[in-house]
Design a protein around this motif. Structure first.
Motif: not given
Length: 227
Positions: A135-147, A158-173
């Motif tokens: 979970r930590k790895h996936v969220k960090n990976f998603a955060k890097e993408l949104i950053q 137009l910037e997007r929330s790193e927290t929301i995006y990374s949590e969404g990526a984990w739910v998606q996983m």
């Protein structure tokens, strides 16, 4: 007259050095062959021609080992992705697609163990405990993408929330893992479709054009649920 004594050279057997990979492989094999998890580190080590010290060189207990297996799945996935010379030039959407496709290809190679370890632990908290590192790895990976995406935006609105995006990526996983576990299609082609539709949907949502993709994804899920 002195006679020469016949001398025989003593054979010395050098103990094979036990690696982290050896311990992980032995554990996965044990689970599949015995259809249960080992209870004693002493007996597990003895049965696999290692010492308890060999085991403790890498893991404090079986829980730590189970977590490391999932961490290894992630690390191997990223290693494979970065071996593609084009990966660095991929869009964030393409990087996410590559990640999921590669990750589930790796899971498929280890499907028997994955199904065992997730189905053997029927209690949800037990399942989630071994996935903490992943979970930590996936969220960090998603955060890097949104950053990376946010760095290319000149308008802060137009910037997007790193927290929301990374949590969404984990739910998606988690959704995709459950889908893959239940997938009975040849070559798990339905999982590939789910990956493509889910990744496209989450990126379209963040690009403020979600309607068509959300409807398409919803129809896909409904069809799979009813089939």
């Amino acid at each position: 007259m002195a006679t020469a004594k016949k001398t025989t050279a003593k054979k010395t057997t050098q103990k094979k050095e036990i690696t982290r990979h050896d311990v992980i492989t032995a554990y996965m094999d044990y689970c599949l062959e015995h259809e249960k998890t080992p209870k004693s580190i002493y007996k597990f080590a003895k049965d696999n021609h290692m010492t308890e010290a060999d085991f403790y060189n890498f893991f404090g207990n079986f829980d730590g080992l189970r977590k490391e297996i999932w961490n290894t799945f992630f690390t191997m996935t990223m290693d494979v992705a970065h071996k593609n010379e084009e990966y660095a030039h991929f869009s964030n959407r393409e990087k996410m697609l590559t990640f999921f496709y590669t990750f589930f290809e790796l899971l498929t190679l280890n499907r028997s163990y994955v199904l065992f370890t997730l189905q053997e632990n029927q209690h949800m908290m037990s399942k989630m405990e071994q996935l903490k590192g992943l979970r930590k790895h996936v969220k960090n990976f998603a955060k890097e993408l949104i950053q990376e995406r946010n760095e290319n935006k000149t308008n802060i609105l137009l910037e997007r929330s790193e927290t929301i995006y990374s949590e969404g990526a984990w739910v998606q996983m988690l959704f995709l893992m459950k889908f893959w576990m239940d997938d009975d299609s040849a070559g798990f082609e339905k999982t590939d479709m789910a990956i493509e539709k889910s990744v496209n949907t989450i990126f379209d949502v963040f690009d403020n054009t979600p309607l068509d993709s959300v409807l398409d994804f919803g129809k896909f899920l409904w069809k799979e649920r009813m089939s």
